[in-house]
Write a protein that holds these residues in place. Structure first.
Motif, short mmCIF file in Angstrom:
data_model
loop_
_atom_site.label_atom_id
_atom_site.label_comp_id
_atom_site.label_asym_id
_atom_site.label_seq_id
_atom_site.Cartn_x
_atom_site.Cartn_y
_atom_site.Cartn_z
N ALA A 1 0.84 -1.21 0.00
CA ALA A 1 0.00 0.00 0.00
C ALA A 1 0.87 1.25 0.00
O ALA A 1 0.61 2.21 -0.73
N THR B 1 -4.64 0.46 -1.40
CA THR B 1 -4.71 -0.41 -0.22
C THR B 1 -5.50 -1.69 -0.46
O THR B 1 -5.48 -2.58 0.38
N LYS B 2 -6.22 -1.74 -1.55
CA LYS B 2 -7.10 -2.89 -1.81
C LYS B 2 -8.09 -3.07 -0.67
O LYS B 2 -8.42 -4.18 -0.26
N THR B 3 -8.52 -1.98 -0.15
CA THR B 3 -9.47 -2.00 0.95
C THR B 3 -10.55 -0.95 0.70
O THR B 3 -10.27 0.12 0.19
N LEU C 1 -13.33 12.37 5.84
CA LEU C 1 -11.97 12.32 5.32
C LEU C 1 -10.91 12.40 6.42
O LEU C 1 -9.77 12.06 6.21
N HIS C 2 -11.29 12.88 7.56
CA HIS C 2 -10.33 13.00 8.64
C HIS C 2 -10.14 11.71 9.41
O HIS C 2 -9.27 11.60 10.26
N PRO D 1 -8.92 8.14 10.17
CA PRO D 1 -7.86 7.27 9.70
C PRO D 1 -8.42 6.10 8.89
O PRO D 1 -7.84 5.69 7.90
N VAL D 2 -9.56 5.63 9.31
CA VAL D 2 -10.12 4.46 8.64
C VAL D 2 -10.35 4.74 7.15
O VAL D 2 -10.18 3.86 6.31
N ARG E 1 -8.60 6.81 5.40
CA ARG E 1 -7.29 6.93 4.78
C ARG E 1 -6.71 5.55 4.46
O ARG E 1 -5.83 5.40 3.63
N ARG E 2 -7.20 4.56 5.14
CA ARG E 2 -6.72 3.20 4.90
C ARG E 2 -7.34 2.60 3.66
O ARG E 2 -7.05 1.47 3.31
N ALA F 1 -13.03 15.90 -4.32
CA ALA F 1 -11.70 16.39 -4.67
C ALA F 1 -10.60 15.46 -4.16
O ALA F 1 -9.44 15.59 -4.54
N SER F 2 -10.96 14.54 -3.31
CA SER F 2 -9.94 13.68 -2.72
C SER F 2 -9.59 12.51 -3.64
O SER F 2 -10.23 12.29 -4.66
N ARG F 3 -8.62 11.76 -3.24
CA ARG F 3 -8.21 10.61 -4.04
C ARG F 3 -9.17 9.44 -3.83
O ARG F 3 -9.11 8.42 -4.51
#
Lengths: 335, 335
Positions: free
Chosen positions: A56, A62-64, A110-111, A113-114, A116-117, A138-140
Motif C-alpha cells: 500500500a 490499499t485494496k481496501t 476524510l479525517h 484514519p479508517v 485513509r486506509r 476532490a480527494s483521491r
DNA sequence: TTGAAAGCGGTACCAG
DNA sequence: CTGGTACCGCTTTCAA
C-alpha cells in the motif's frame, strides 16, 4: 516463529531480482513464462504472501474499501454490508466498516484514519453536507452512496417517492380513505432524504386519489419497532382512527402490529398495515410490504465502486427496484 | 489537489526533525512541552494525519482488528460486530470484517491478506481445526474467539449446556413431559460446539426430570426460520406430537410459531415454544426465550483483545450470562 | 531532549 | 525480458 518471508527471500530462491518477483506475482506482462513459473514455485515453497502495508505504501493503493453506516446492528445495514462484502471479497478487496454516530460538524469522514486506509468509501444513509461532498469529490478517495443522493457522487438509489406512492395506492385500491403515515426522521448524521421522499410519495398518492390529507394521521415512528408501537398507539387513540397505515419501514410496521394485538385488534380486520423492506420476519407475521432487494443495494454499490477503481467513470446511478408483496396484513376496510 | 502533508512537512514547519514530530504526535515521553506544542500547532495548521500504511510498515502494528464470521447478514453476527466496533473505535482501532464460507481445508485464516492487515483477529462461531489453532497461536496475531472454545485461545464463552438445561427445565416446571428439541448443525466452517452443548443440556435436563427421551422429538431446524418451520411441521405430524418445544435459536422458534399459526394452532394453548437469543422480534411475537446479551459478546471480545494488545495476557475466558425471559409462548400443557 | 539515518517490504521507473 | 534502485512515509535505534 521466524518472521514471514519477504519478496527478497523469494527473489533469492528463484534466482531473480525483487522487481521480477513483484511483476511475476502480480501477473504483469513482460515476464518470461519460465521465469514466472520459477517465481511462483519459489513463492509457494516459502508460503510467501506480500505485506499489504508495504504494498500500500509503495503503490498508494490499499485494496481496501471502507463503509460508513449509521449503525452496524440493524437489519438493513447488515444486509447492505453483506452484499458489498461478497462482491468486494471476490475482487480481492477487504471491507472496513465503521459507524458514524454524531453530527459534530468537525467530524469529516476524510479525517478519519479508517478512510485513509481505504481506496474507496461506501456511505450508506449518512448525512453529508455539500462542503463535505465537495471535499470527498476532490480527494483521491472514490465514493459511492447508497440510499441517498449526494452532489457529484454516484449512488445506488431507491425511488422512495414511488415506493411510498405505490404502497399508499395499494391501500387506496383496497377502498381505504382514512390512511395514516408512520414516518420518521433520521437520527444524528443519518440522512433525511428517505423520510422526506417517502412522505412526498404518500402525499402525492393521497392527492392523486382525491383523498383528504389529515395532518393528525402523520406521525413519527423513529424507524424503530418501539417507535412504530408508540406511533400506532397515538393513532388508535384518535377520535377517528385510521383504517389503514403505511409505515415507512417494516420495523415500524411491526411495532404497529404489536400495538394492534395489544388492543386485541387485528390486521387487516381492524386496520390494514403495510411496510417497506420485506424484512426477514415480515413473512412470519404476514406483513404486506414493499420489497427491497437490500443485499443487492450493497452489491451494486460495490460493483459501481470497482468499476470506478478500474477507471471506468460512467456517471450513471444504479436504480434498484421495489415491488409490492401482498400478505395478510392488508385488506378492504371493515363494512 | 496537492498530496496530503507528510511528517516532513510538519517537521519543516515546526523547525524540528521528523523523529521529534513522530514522538510528539504520539505522546511519547522525552519531548519538551514547548516543542510538543509547536509540533502540534504545525500539524493542526497543515491538517496533518499520519499515513496508516507507512506507520504500519514501520512499526509492524496496523491498529486494525479483523473479524471472521460465518455470514455478515445475520442478526447474531451483526450484533456481535456492533458491540466490538464500538469498543474498538473508542480505542482507535478499525474493524475489518469478512465472511468465512467454505471449509476448504487449504483455506487457512492466516493465509488471508485481510488477516495480515490486522494486529488481531476475532473469530465468531468459526470451525477451527487444532492445527489451525496452533498456527494462530504461534503467529504474531492475537486471537480471541466468541461462542466457541478453541485450544490455547481465550474466548467469550456462553454456557450453552446451561442455557439449554434452563430452557428445558422451564418447560418441565410448567408440567410438560413430552418435550421436543429443534436443533441444528452448523453449515460450512460454522462451529459445531453450540448445537452439541445445547443438545447435551437438553438431554441432561430431561434426564434430571426423569423424563423419557424420544429420539423422534429431536429434529433439525438448521438455525433458520425456514428450518424451524419445517422442523415444527414434522413434529406436529407425529402420531403423538410434543406439548412443548425448545428451539436452539429464536429464529427457529419463529419458524415453529409460524407453523403453529399455519395450522390454526397457538402457543402456548396447543404447544409451548421457547427459544434462545432474545432476538429483537421475540418481544413482538411474545416468544419466551433465553436472553443473551449479544452485543456484549462482541464488546467483551474486543476488550479482551485490547488487553492482549497491551501485553496483559491473563488467560481468563469471559463468561457471559443468560437468563429466562418469560413471555406468552410458554405455559402449562392443555388439561 | 533532539537529530541523523537505517530500515520496514514492496512498487515502478529507467537502463540495459 | 530483467535488474538496479530510488522512493513511499513513518518508526526506532543510536549518538550527540
Amino acid at each position: 516463529m521466524s518472521s514471514p518471508p519477504t519478496i527478497e527471500d523469494v527473489a533469492n530462491r528463484a534466482g531473480v531480482s525483487v522487481a521480477t518477483v513483484s511483476r511475476a506475482l502480480r501477473d504483469l506482462p513482460n515476464v518470461a513464462p519460465a521465469t514466472r513459473a520459477r517465481v511462483e514455485a519459489a513463492a509457494a515453497e516459502l508460503d510467501y504472501r506480500p505485506d499489504p502495508s508495504a504494498s500500500a505504501l509503495a503503490s498508494g493503493r490499499t485494496k481496501t474499501i471502507a463503509m460508513a453506516v449509521p449503525m452496524l446492528d440493524s437489519w438493513y445495514f447488515s444486509k447492505v454490508m453483506a452484499g458489498a462484502e461478497t462482491v468486494l471479497a471476490a475482487a480481492g478487496y477487504d471491507l472496513l466498516v465503521f459507524a458514524v454516530h454524531n453530527d459534530d460538524p468537525g467530524d469529516r469522514l476524510l479525517h478519519r484514519p479508517v478512510v485513509r486506509r481505504a481506496d474507496a468509501l461506501i456511505v450508506v444513509d449518512i448525512d453529508i453536507s455539500d462542503e463535505e461532498a465537495a471535499e470527498l469529490a476532490a480527494s483521491r478517495i472514490e465514493v459511492v452512496a447508497v440510499g441517498m443522493k449526494v452532489p457529484q457522487m454516484e449512488a445506488v438509489v431507491v425511488d422512495d417517492h414511488r415506493v411510498a406512492f405505490d404502497a399508499t395506492m395499494h391501500l387506496v385500491s383496497l377502498g381505504h380513505t382514512r390512511i395514516a403515515l408512520i414516518g420518521g426522521v433520521g437520527e444524528g448524521r443519518q440522512q433525511f432524504s428517505v423520510p422526506i421522499e417517502r412522505r412526498a410519495g404518500f402525499v402525492a398518492a393521497m392527492t392523486a386519489a382525491g383523498l383528504a390529507l389529515d395532518e393528525a394521521l402523520i406521525v413519527d415512528g423513529g424507524f424503530s419497532v418501539a417507535g412504530g408501537h408508540r406511533a400506532m398507539a397515538d393513532l388508535m387513540d384518535l377520535t377517528e382512527p385510521p383504517t389503514a397505515v403505511f409505515a415507512m419501514s417494516d420495523e415500524m410496521a411491526f411495532g404497529a402490529l404489536r400495538e394492534l394485538w395489544d388492543r386485541d385488534m387485528d390486521a387487516p380486520a381492524d386496520v390494514s398495515v403495510i411496510g417497506v423492506d420485506n424484512h426477514d420476519v415480515a413473512d412470519l407475521v404476514g406483513l404486506t410490504t414493499m420489497q427491497q432487494q437490500v443485499v443487492e443495494h450493497g452489491a451494486q454499490a460495490a460493483r459501481l465502486l470497482l468499476r470506478h477503481l478500474l477507471g471506468e467513470r460512467e456517471g450513471d446511478d444504479v436504480h434498484v427496484h421495489t415491488g409490492l408483496i401482498e400478505r395478510s396484513s392488508t385488506g378492504p376496510p371493515r363494512r
